[in-house]
Design a protein around this motif. Sequence first.
Motif, short mmCIF file in Angstrom:
data_model
loop_
_atom_site.label_atom_id
_atom_site.label_comp_id
_atom_site.label_asym_id
_atom_site.label_seq_id
_atom_site.Cartn_x
_atom_site.Cartn_y
_atom_site.Cartn_z
N VAL A 105 33.69 39.71 26.31
CA VAL A 105 34.76 39.60 27.30
C VAL A 105 34.14 39.52 28.68
O VAL A 105 33.02 39.97 28.91
N THR A 106 34.90 38.94 29.59
CA THR A 106 34.44 38.88 30.97
C THR A 106 34.67 40.22 31.65
O THR A 106 35.42 41.07 31.15
N GLN A 107 34.02 40.40 32.78
CA GLN A 107 34.23 41.64 33.53
C GLN A 107 35.69 41.79 33.93
O GLN A 107 36.26 42.88 33.87
N ALA A 108 36.31 40.67 34.31
CA ALA A 108 37.71 40.73 34.72
C ALA A 108 38.60 41.17 33.57
O ALA A 108 39.52 41.98 33.73
N ALA A 152 37.68 42.94 30.98
CA ALA A 152 37.39 44.34 30.69
C ALA A 152 38.14 45.26 31.65
O ALA A 152 38.72 46.27 31.25
N ARG A 153 38.12 44.88 32.91
CA ARG A 153 38.81 45.71 33.90
C ARG A 153 40.32 45.68 33.70
O ARG A 153 41.00 46.70 33.90
N GLU A 154 40.87 44.54 33.31
CA GLU A 154 42.29 44.47 33.05
C GLU A 154 42.68 45.41 31.92
O GLU A 154 43.75 46.03 31.94
N SER A 155 41.80 45.54 30.91
CA SER A 155 42.11 46.46 29.81
C SER A 155 42.11 47.90 30.29
O SER A 155 42.86 48.74 29.77
N LEU A 156 41.29 48.21 31.30
CA LEU A 156 41.29 49.56 31.87
C LEU A 156 42.55 49.78 32.71
O LEU A 156 43.16 50.85 32.66
#
Length: 376
Positions: free
Chosen positions: A38-41, A43-47
Amino acid sequence: MATRRGFIGGATGISTAALLGYSATPSAADTEAPVPAVTQAQARESLFAVNAGMRANYATLKAELIKHLAPVVVVQNDAKGGRFTLVTKDGQESSNPVPQTFELAKSIAHVPLGIFSVIASYLADKIPNLPNADRIDPHDLVMVAFNDDTSTAWIEPLKAYAARLTTARNNLSAAGLPAALTTSCRNIIDGGLKFINASIAAKYFDMKSFEDFSGSVYPDIRTNMEHASQAQISGVREIMKTWRAKVGEEDWADLYCVVISQWTTSVLNQNTIIIKDCMNAAKVATHLIDLPGLEPPADPIFTALDNLARIVQDNIAAEMVFPKDTVVADALKGQQDLLSDEILKQIGSNTVTTLSAPSYNTITTASASGVCPVPH
């Protein structure tokens, strides 16, 4: 009859693991599947989604909790002295309990402010030699006095306000006010008309001439304030006494009061001062809530109950989410931001200077003196 234990123990030629549907030796399919890249974006959206889920759960609890809030008194501060609403498990009822004397006395006491609001933007932005000159912020004055001080555009709106004053003056004796209040109202109106007429005739005014006028009627304004306060105290105490009898002592002991006000009147709000003596003294500190805002909300009752639901559920959440840190728990329960202590620590300060809120359990005022007729 074969028991489950006997059946498994007596099985021959078939392993127990195979019998139950899995292999003793894990296959490739049994091992943990690789996490797709996954992209960093992403991953952050999942957080972020975790907090979004919390907010959704929080909102659901709050919406349901609102239905169970009772008893509650909601106070909408207004020109009439306040609209009071009692919320119980059986429904709601509202009242404007303050006698009209309150609004009438304040209406005439506002005459100097009414005149000021017309002329303020035409004031010269230079502070004259006044007794209170050091209390006037020069920058604030520049922002208020934004019109050309040589303009006479203020004359027509001031004439229009003078017409209102004249009509009120002519009708004053028929208003049925107490004698002392009638006299003070007459003096305030006459003083206002005198200032207006002199300013229009000279096509000029300044802060000095206005302060001479406002100062001259100040004793009469105090008289109007006294009558307004007496009317408000009597009206508020009477409705609270009536509702206390209706609700009953046991439920009244847990009463919440939410006072909706504007920021400019949220400290030592007049209704808050009066109400606190008609509540359970042991719970005033936590159950009497001032809710300041910028403008009156479109739906005051829902706004009050929505905020109260947040407060009530945070009170319980604080102790259960932070059972090992009462300082952080208190922050969640109150007006302090949860990060405030940590921010103060990191910027090298252990304290923050704030305007101290009043303690309603200990406050006393001359206008609110006396014993509340509601038994405690």
